[in-house]
Design a protein around this motif. Structure first.
Motif, PDB file in Angstrom:
ATOM      1  N   ALA A   1      -0.708 -11.664 -13.580  1.00 27.48           N
ATOM      2  CA  ALA A   1      -0.806 -12.693 -12.538  1.00 27.48           C
ATOM      3  C   ALA A   1       0.030 -12.334 -11.316  1.00 27.48           C
ATOM      4  CB  ALA A   1      -0.381 -14.045 -13.095  1.00 27.48           C
ATOM      5  N   ASP A   2       1.121 -11.605 -11.526  1.00 23.07           N
ATOM      6  CA  ASP A   2       1.981 -11.196 -10.408  1.00 23.07           C
ATOM      7  C   ASP A   2       1.456  -9.950  -9.691  1.00 23.07           C
ATOM      8  OD1 ASP A   2       3.733 -13.249 -10.979  1.00 23.07           O
ATOM      9  OD2 ASP A   2       5.068 -11.979 -12.183  1.00 23.07           O
ATOM     10  N   SER A   3       0.486  -9.288 -10.283  1.00 25.86           N
ATOM     11  CA  SER A   3       0.002  -8.002  -9.746  1.00 25.86           C
ATOM     12  C   SER A   3      -1.516  -7.991  -9.667  1.00 25.86           C
ATOM     13  CB  SER A   3       0.499  -6.855 -10.633  1.00 25.86           C
ATOM     14  OG  SER A   3       1.892  -6.882 -10.750  1.00 25.86           O
ATOM     15  N   ARG A   4      -2.055  -8.912  -8.931  1.00 27.12           N
ATOM     16  CA  ARG A   4      -3.517  -8.996  -8.776  1.00 27.12           C
ATOM     17  C   ARG A   4      -4.052  -7.771  -8.035  1.00 27.12           C
ATOM     18  NH1 ARG A   4      -5.290 -13.422 -10.989  1.00 27.12           N
ATOM     19  NH2 ARG A   4      -4.065 -15.319 -10.915  1.00 27.12           N
TER      20      ARG A   4
ATOM     21  N   LEU B   1       5.408   1.694  -9.541  1.00 24.97           N
ATOM     22  CA  LEU B   1       4.674   0.593 -10.164  1.00 24.97           C
ATOM     23  C   LEU B   1       5.084  -0.745  -9.567  1.00 24.97           C
ATOM     24  CD1 LEU B   1       4.713   1.835 -13.860  1.00 24.97           C
ATOM     25  CD2 LEU B   1       2.839   1.947 -12.210  1.00 24.97           C
ATOM     26  N   PRO B   2       4.230  -1.775  -9.767  1.00 18.73           N
ATOM     27  CA  PRO B   2       4.559  -3.105  -9.235  1.00 18.73           C
ATOM     28  C   PRO B   2       5.882  -3.624  -9.797  1.00 18.73           C
ATOM     29  CG  PRO B   2       2.290  -3.033 -10.037  1.00 18.73           C
ATOM     30  CD  PRO B   2       2.946  -1.753 -10.457  1.00 18.73           C
TER      31      PRO B   2
ATOM     32  N   PHE C   1       0.837  -1.208   0.000  1.00 17.73           N
ATOM     33  CA  PHE C   1       0.000   0.000   0.000  1.00 17.73           C
ATOM     34  C   PHE C   1       0.873   1.260   0.000  1.00 17.73           C
ATOM     35  CE2 PHE C   1      -3.267   2.639   2.525  1.00 17.73           C
ATOM     36  CZ  PHE C   1      -3.963   3.005   1.393  1.00 17.73           C
ATOM     37  N   TRP C   2       2.100   1.128   0.442  1.00 18.42           N
ATOM     38  CA  TRP C   2       3.045   2.253   0.475  1.00 18.42           C
ATOM     39  C   TRP C   2       3.308   2.819  -0.926  1.00 18.42           C
ATOM     40  CZ3 TRP C   2       7.473   1.767  -2.363  1.00 18.42           C
ATOM     41  CH2 TRP C   2       7.897   0.463  -2.691  1.00 18.42           C
ATOM     42  N   ARG C   3       3.035   2.051  -1.975  1.00 20.12           N
ATOM     43  CA  ARG C   3       3.291   2.512  -3.349  1.00 20.12           C
ATOM     44  C   ARG C   3       2.249   3.523  -3.850  1.00 20.12           C
ATOM     45  NH1 ARG C   3       2.786  -0.968  -7.218  1.00 20.12           N
ATOM     46  NH2 ARG C   3       1.917  -2.756  -6.177  1.00 20.12           N
TER      47      ARG C   3
ATOM     48  N   ALA D   1       8.256   8.385  -8.649  1.00 21.57           N
ATOM     49  CA  ALA D   1       9.458   8.202  -7.822  1.00 21.57           C
ATOM     50  C   ALA D   1      10.093   6.825  -8.033  1.00 21.57           C
ATOM     51  CB  ALA D   1       9.132   8.398  -6.345  1.00 21.57           C
ATOM     52  N   ASN D   2       9.268   5.822  -8.287  1.00 23.27           N
ATOM     53  CA  ASN D   2       9.749   4.458  -8.536  1.00 23.27           C
ATOM     54  C   ASN D   2      10.712   3.976  -7.453  1.00 23.27           C
ATOM     55  OD1 ASN D   2       8.900   2.549 -10.255  1.00 23.27           O
ATOM     56  ND2 ASN D   2      10.394   2.958 -11.855  1.00 23.27           N
TER      57      ASN D   2
END
Length: 142
Positions: free
Chosen positions: A94-97, A87-88, A18-20, A51-52
């Motif tokens: 599938a890795d970022s549901r 970003l994730p 959630f920090w993203r 910021a990434n």
């Protein structure tokens, strides 16, 4: 004279990343006639958009909850924005549901409702909620 109360909105998530996301809430306050009588907003910025970050900031709160409190009103038209600044890490869907966001709403100190939303990790979210204060409870006739 009316017995109006203010709203308290709490946004939170148990999602580990959630920090993203930066969170902004804004809304118009309306009286019983539908006239706008005020405005309320708050934002919680973790990092600048783009910021990434490679990892969660050291000072990130363990139980992050973003709160918006309003002046007394009959209705609230609320907008909640989750804006990803990082970003994730994964490259596949599938890795970022989607993750769950909880919005708890109180009015006059009493719970009104709690809503849960699925948030796309790539795009964040833009939510609109129409909230109505509950009228005062009248005692049942005997």
């Amino acid at each position: 004279m009316t017995d109006q109360k203010g709203f308290r909105i709490e946004v939170s998530s148990r999602f580990e990343e959630f920090w993203r996301y930066n969170v902004a809430m804004t809304g118009g306050l309306f009286d019983a006639r539908g006239e706008r009588i005020g405005f309320a907003s708050t934002e919680d910025t973790v990092a600048e958009t783009g910021a990434n970050l490679r990892r969660k900031p050291e000072d990130y709160p363990r139980d992050r909850t973003i709160v918006l409190e309003t002046a007394p009103c009959q209705r609230l038209r609320l907008f909640v924005y989750l804006i990803p600044h990082t970003l994730p890490a994964g490259n596949t869907v599938a890795d970022s549901r989607p993750f769950e966001l909880q919005v708890a709403i109180r009015c006059g100190g009493r719970p009104l409702r709690t809503e849960r939303f699925a948030v796309n990790q790539w795009s964040g979210a833009s939510l609109e909620l129409q909230l109505e204060a509950q009228p005062p409870q009248r005692p049942a006739a005997e």
